[in-house]
Design an enzyme around this catalytic site. Structure first.
Site, PDB file in Angstrom:
ATOM      1  N   PHE A  32       0.810  -1.217   0.000  1.00 20.35           N
ATOM      2  CA  PHE A  32       0.000   0.000   0.000  1.00 20.35           C
ATOM      3  C   PHE A  32       0.843   1.267   0.000  1.00 20.35           C
ATOM      4  O   PHE A  32       0.565   2.199  -0.742  1.00 20.35           O
ATOM      5  CB  PHE A  32      -0.930   0.015   1.218  1.00 20.35           C
ATOM      6  CG  PHE A  32      -1.865  -1.147   1.234  1.00 20.35           C
ATOM      7  CD1 PHE A  32      -1.462  -2.368   1.772  1.00 20.35           C
ATOM      8  CD2 PHE A  32      -3.121  -1.046   0.697  1.00 20.35           C
ATOM      9  CE1 PHE A  32      -2.311  -3.463   1.763  1.00 20.35           C
ATOM     10  CE2 PHE A  32      -3.984  -2.135   0.681  1.00 20.35           C
ATOM     11  CZ  PHE A  32      -3.567  -3.342   1.210  1.00 20.35           C
ATOM     12  N   ASP A 100      -4.886 -12.032   1.788  1.00 24.76           N
ATOM     13  CA  ASP A 100      -4.614 -12.862   0.600  1.00 24.76           C
ATOM     14  C   ASP A 100      -4.589 -14.369   0.889  1.00 24.76           C
ATOM     15  O   ASP A 100      -4.533 -15.171  -0.041  1.00 24.76           O
ATOM     16  CB  ASP A 100      -3.294 -12.421  -0.051  1.00 24.76           C
ATOM     17  CG  ASP A 100      -2.110 -12.429   0.915  1.00 24.76           C
ATOM     18  OD1 ASP A 100      -1.191 -11.586   0.749  1.00 24.76           O
ATOM     19  OD2 ASP A 100      -2.106 -13.272   1.848  1.00 24.76           O
ATOM     20  N   HIS A 115      -7.581  -8.345   9.437  1.00 23.02           N
ATOM     21  CA  HIS A 115      -8.351  -7.478   8.538  1.00 23.02           C
ATOM     22  C   HIS A 115      -9.222  -8.295   7.579  1.00 23.02           C
ATOM     23  O   HIS A 115      -9.646  -7.804   6.532  1.00 23.02           O
ATOM     24  CB  HIS A 115      -7.407  -6.555   7.759  1.00 23.02           C
ATOM     25  CG  HIS A 115      -6.800  -5.502   8.628  1.00 23.02           C
ATOM     26  ND1 HIS A 115      -5.633  -4.856   8.303  1.00 23.02           N
ATOM     27  CD2 HIS A 115      -7.196  -4.972   9.801  1.00 23.02           C
ATOM     28  CE1 HIS A 115      -5.335  -3.985   9.265  1.00 23.02           C
ATOM     29  NE2 HIS A 115      -6.263  -4.037  10.183  1.00 23.02           N
ATOM     30  N   CYS A 123     -23.295 -10.964   1.715  1.00 26.63           N
ATOM     31  CA  CYS A 123     -24.281  -9.925   1.377  1.00 26.63           C
ATOM     32  C   CYS A 123     -24.322  -8.891   2.487  1.00 26.63           C
ATOM     33  O   CYS A 123     -24.465  -9.256   3.659  1.00 26.63           O
ATOM     34  CB  CYS A 123     -25.658 -10.554   1.206  1.00 26.63           C
ATOM     35  SG  CYS A 123     -26.977  -9.334   1.095  1.00 26.63           S
ATOM     36  N   SER A 187       4.382  -1.416   7.546  1.00 21.68           N
ATOM     37  CA  SER A 187       4.777  -0.034   7.872  1.00 21.68           C
ATOM     38  C   SER A 187       4.303   0.341   9.276  1.00 21.68           C
ATOM     39  O   SER A 187       4.637   1.425   9.770  1.00 21.68           O
ATOM     40  CB  SER A 187       4.138   0.924   6.863  1.00 21.68           C
ATOM     41  OG  SER A 187       2.713   0.815   6.935  1.00 21.68           O
ATOM     42  N   VAL A 229      12.110  -9.663   2.743  1.00 23.13           N
ATOM     43  CA  VAL A 229      11.658 -10.753   3.636  1.00 23.13           C
ATOM     44  C   VAL A 229      11.838 -12.121   2.987  1.00 23.13           C
ATOM     45  O   VAL A 229      12.165 -13.099   3.670  1.00 23.13           O
ATOM     46  CB  VAL A 229      10.178 -10.554   4.043  1.00 23.13           C
ATOM     47  CG1 VAL A 229       9.998  -9.298   4.871  1.00 23.13           C
ATOM     48  CG2 VAL A 229       9.260 -10.550   2.838  1.00 23.13           C
TER      49      VAL A 229
HETATM   50  C1  LIG Z   1      -4.231   4.625   7.582  1.00 19.82           C
HETATM   51  C2  LIG Z   1      -4.473   4.856   9.043  1.00 19.82           C
HETATM   52  C3  LIG Z   1      -4.049   6.217   9.481  1.00 19.82           C
HETATM   53  N1  LIG Z   1      -5.929   4.686   9.338  1.00 19.82           N
HETATM   54  C4  LIG Z   1      -6.283   3.892  10.382  1.00 19.82           C
HETATM   55  O1  LIG Z   1      -5.480   3.283  11.056  1.00 19.82           O
HETATM   56  C5  LIG Z   1      -7.771   3.804  10.649  1.00 19.82           C
HETATM   57  C6  LIG Z   1      -8.137   4.651  11.888  1.00 19.82           C
HETATM   58  C7  LIG Z   1      -7.825   6.071  11.611  1.00 19.82           C
HETATM   59  C8  LIG Z   1      -8.536   6.924  10.848  1.00 19.82           C
HETATM   60  N2  LIG Z   1      -7.906   8.140  10.850  1.00 19.82           N
HETATM   61  C9  LIG Z   1      -6.787   8.046  11.584  1.00 19.82           C
HETATM   62  C10 LIG Z   1      -5.805   8.994  11.878  1.00 19.82           C
HETATM   63  C11 LIG Z   1      -4.750   8.613  12.682  1.00 19.82           C
HETATM   64  C12 LIG Z   1      -4.689   7.291  13.198  1.00 19.82           C
HETATM   65  C13 LIG Z   1      -5.676   6.322  12.879  1.00 19.82           C
HETATM   66  C14 LIG Z   1      -6.716   6.738  12.082  1.00 19.82           C
HETATM   67  N3  LIG Z   1      -8.129   2.446  11.037  1.00 19.82           N
HETATM   68  C15 LIG Z   1      -9.368   1.997  10.722  1.00 19.82           C
HETATM   69  O2  LIG Z   1     -10.189   2.579  10.056  1.00 19.82           O
HETATM   70  C16 LIG Z   1      -9.684   0.636  11.323  1.00 19.82           C
HETATM   71  C17 LIG Z   1      -9.722  -0.436  10.206  1.00 19.82           C
HETATM   72  C18 LIG Z   1      -8.383  -0.552   9.562  1.00 19.82           C
HETATM   73  C19 LIG Z   1      -8.381  -1.738   8.577  1.00 19.82           C
HETATM   74  C20 LIG Z   1      -8.455  -1.249   7.156  1.00 19.82           C
HETATM   75  N4  LIG Z   1      -8.299  -2.369   6.241  1.00 19.82           N
HETATM   76  C21 LIG Z   1      -7.161  -2.743   5.689  1.00 19.82           C
HETATM   77  N5  LIG Z   1      -7.104  -3.775   4.797  1.00 19.82           N
HETATM   78  C22 LIG Z   1      -8.291  -4.510   4.413  1.00 19.82           C
HETATM   79  C23 LIG Z   1      -8.855  -3.923   3.187  1.00 19.82           C
HETATM   80  C24 LIG Z   1      -7.897  -4.001   2.019  1.00 19.82           C
HETATM   81  O3  LIG Z   1      -6.776  -4.502   2.152  1.00 19.82           O
HETATM   82  O4  LIG Z   1      -8.336  -3.571   0.953  1.00 19.82           O
HETATM   83  S1  LIG Z   1      -5.730  -1.924   6.189  1.00 19.82           S
HETATM   84  C25 LIG Z   1      -4.467  -2.217   5.047  1.00 19.82           C
HETATM   85  O5  LIG Z   1      -3.345  -1.558   5.639  1.00 19.82           O
HETATM   86  C26 LIG Z   1      -2.677  -2.523   6.385  1.00 19.82           C
HETATM   87  C27 LIG Z   1      -1.321  -2.055   6.811  1.00 19.82           C
HETATM   88  O6  LIG Z   1      -0.501  -1.855   5.739  1.00 19.82           O
HETATM   89  P1  LIG Z   1       0.847  -2.755   5.648  1.00 19.82           P
HETATM   90  O7  LIG Z   1       0.481  -4.174   5.571  1.00 19.82           O
HETATM   91  O8  LIG Z   1       1.777  -2.329   6.733  1.00 19.82           O
HETATM   92  O9  LIG Z   1       1.337  -2.346   4.204  1.00 19.82           O
HETATM   93  P2  LIG Z   1       2.199  -1.037   3.828  1.00 19.82           P
HETATM   94  O10 LIG Z   1       2.176  -0.973   2.356  1.00 19.82           O
HETATM   95  O11 LIG Z   1       1.773   0.133   4.635  1.00 19.82           O
HETATM   96  O12 LIG Z   1       3.686  -1.429   4.328  1.00 19.82           O
HETATM   97  C28 LIG Z   1       4.357  -2.488   3.678  1.00 19.82           C
HETATM   98  C29 LIG Z   1       5.826  -2.326   4.082  1.00 19.82           C
HETATM   99  O13 LIG Z   1       6.535  -3.460   3.562  1.00 19.82           O
HETATM  100  C30 LIG Z   1       7.746  -3.010   2.969  1.00 19.82           C
HETATM  101  N6  LIG Z   1       8.061  -4.010   1.929  1.00 19.82           N
HETATM  102  C31 LIG Z   1       7.439  -4.196   0.734  1.00 19.82           C
HETATM  103  N7  LIG Z   1       7.942  -5.303   0.110  1.00 19.82           N
HETATM  104  C32 LIG Z   1       8.909  -5.806   0.942  1.00 19.82           C
HETATM  105  C33 LIG Z   1       9.785  -6.943   0.876  1.00 19.82           C
HETATM  106  N8  LIG Z   1       9.776  -7.773  -0.157  1.00 19.82           N
HETATM  107  N9  LIG Z   1      10.629  -7.162   1.920  1.00 19.82           N
HETATM  108  C34 LIG Z   1      10.651  -6.306   2.999  1.00 19.82           C
HETATM  109  N10 LIG Z   1       9.815  -5.221   3.139  1.00 19.82           N
HETATM  110  C35 LIG Z   1       8.977  -4.989   2.113  1.00 19.82           C
HETATM  111  C36 LIG Z   1       7.448  -1.631   2.424  1.00 19.82           C
HETATM  112  O14 LIG Z   1       8.649  -0.907   2.388  1.00 19.82           O
HETATM  113  C37 LIG Z   1       6.467  -1.068   3.466  1.00 19.82           C
HETATM  114  O15 LIG Z   1       7.156  -0.383   4.510  1.00 19.82           O
HETATM  115  C38 LIG Z   1      -2.641  -3.622   5.377  1.00 19.82           C
HETATM  116  O16 LIG Z   1      -2.230  -4.759   5.783  1.00 19.82           O
HETATM  117  C39 LIG Z   1      -4.075  -3.656   4.874  1.00 19.82           C
HETATM  118  O17 LIG Z   1      -4.749  -4.581   5.622  1.00 19.82           O
HETATM  119  N11 LIG Z   1     -10.987   0.657  11.918  1.00 19.82           N
HETATM  120  C40 LIG Z   1     -11.245   1.497  12.948  1.00 19.82           C
HETATM  121  O18 LIG Z   1     -10.434   2.242  13.441  1.00 19.82           O
HETATM  122  O19 LIG Z   1     -12.559   1.392  13.349  1.00 19.82           O
HETATM  123  C41 LIG Z   1     -12.952   2.237  14.428  1.00 19.82           C
HETATM  124  C42 LIG Z   1     -14.309   1.776  14.781  1.00 19.82           C
HETATM  125  C43 LIG Z   1     -14.486   1.162  16.009  1.00 19.82           C
HETATM  126  C44 LIG Z   1     -15.795   0.773  16.365  1.00 19.82           C
HETATM  127  C45 LIG Z   1     -16.871   0.986  15.479  1.00 19.82           C
HETATM  128  C46 LIG Z   1     -16.650   1.587  14.241  1.00 19.82           C
HETATM  129  C47 LIG Z   1     -15.354   1.976  13.865  1.00 19.82           C
HETATM  130 ZN   LIG Z   2     -28.686 -10.857   0.817  1.00 19.69          ZN
END
Ligand SMILES: CC(C)NC(=O)[C@H](Cc1c[nH]c2ccccc12)NC(=O)[C@H](CCCC/N=C(/NCCC(=O)O)S[C@H]1O[C@H](COP(=O)(O)OP(=O)(O)OC[C@H]2O[C@@H](n3cnc4c(N)ncnc43)[C@H](O)[C@@H]2O)[C@@H](O)[C@H]1O)NC(=O)OCc1ccccc1
Ligand SMILES: [Zn+2]
Length: 238
Positions: A32, A100, A115, A123, A187, A229
């Protein structure tokens, strides 16, 4: 090369892994926030509950592409290395943010998908379950958004932004028992999932980070490895 990490693993009794999208880039699935991450091309808003409600057609245009890519992908050496660690009794749980299903395909048995998963759908009105492969067929036949027999919009069984994380209590309960966590390919920016490694550290456990780029927890980690990794994890297991 990774003697310190091996020593930490062997001298711990309840080891867990907390993984993210970096685990699966080696399987051809974009992350992401990395250099070629999805959020460089799309606004994260597209993965929110609001967007699904407002524009289910565009939502499915985005998710159906990811779903197809996922069905073509296979587990890579990093997934298999964690499965090997589990078999060796050096890893109790994998808590993953990935939707995945590649950890299970790589042989890991104790996996918590914090997640959700893209492999199942349901549905949003009557919660009737659907296999995502069936849903893709509906979209191929021109039905977008895919509709349930009750007329409701079908959605993937993933946690969208703004939705509660159902498995968080269970994941934090396991984290509070762990004395070592490996944060791998994440991240650590998404809340509340990123409380998992924090909880282990705050309980006096060890934190090992394996990630290509910096994370907000690097300064409190016991060991930080900047590497791919799919190369690092097999070397640790050897
Ligand atoms: C972005 C963030 C700021 N937002 C949040 O955290 C929000 C809360 C929030 C909103 N505003 C804010 C402001 C500040 C703080 C928090 C918030 N969280 C939510 O909304 C959560 C829900 C969060 C879940 C969202 N869904 C996902 N995924 C499913 C869908 C989909 O995938 O389509 S999150 C999504 O991000 C997750 C984290 O990302 P990473 O996996 O870390 O991936 P990323 O790309 O960031 O990093 C990868 C790293 O790997 C490295 N890399 C890449 N390849 C390699 C390699 N080969 N080797 C080594 N390293 C490698 C890269 O360099 C990189 O650093 C993913 O796994 C993925 O699941 N729900 C909730 O808070 O609900 C409340 C609530 C409570 C009660 C009632 C009602 C509501
Ligand atoms: Zn239905």
């Amino acid at each position: 090369m990774y003697e310190k990490i091996v020593e930490y693993l062997l001298s711990s009794s309840y080891q867990i892994a907390f993984t993210g999208a970096g685990m699966s880039t080696g399987s051809g699935i974009s992350d992401f926030r990395g250099p070629n991450g999805l959020w460089k091309r799309y606004s994260p808003e597209i993965a929110s509950a609001d967007f699904l409600r407002k524009d289910p057609k565009s939502f499915w245009e985005f998710y159906s592409v990811r779903m197809r890519g996922l069905f073509e992908a296979s587990a890579n050496p990093s997934h298999k290395a964690l499965a090997e660690m589990e078999r060796m009794g050096l890893l109790k749980w994998v808590i993953t943010q990935n939707i995945d299903g590649l950890h299970q395909q790589g042989g890991s048995r104790n996996v918590i998908e914090i997640h959700g998963t893209m492999r199942r759908s349901y549905c949003s009105t009557c919660f009737e379950p659907y296999e995502s492969s069936e849903v893709l067929k509906m979209i191929d036949q021109g039905q977008n958004p895919p509709l349930c027999k009750c007329g409701g919009v079908i959605r993937p069984d993933v946690v969208l932004f703004g939705e509660p994380v159902k498995e968080i209590e269970r994941a934090l309960k396991i984290a509070s028992r762990a004395d070592l966590v490996m944060a791998i390919g994440t991240s650590l920016t998404v809340y509340p999932a990123n409380l998992v490694p924090r909880t282990v550290k705050e309980n006096g456990g060890r934190l090992i980070i394996v990630n290509m780029e910096e994370t907000p927890l690097d300064e409190v980690a016991d060991e930080v490895v900047r590497g791919q990794v799919e190369k690092v994890l097999p070397e640790i297991v050897e």
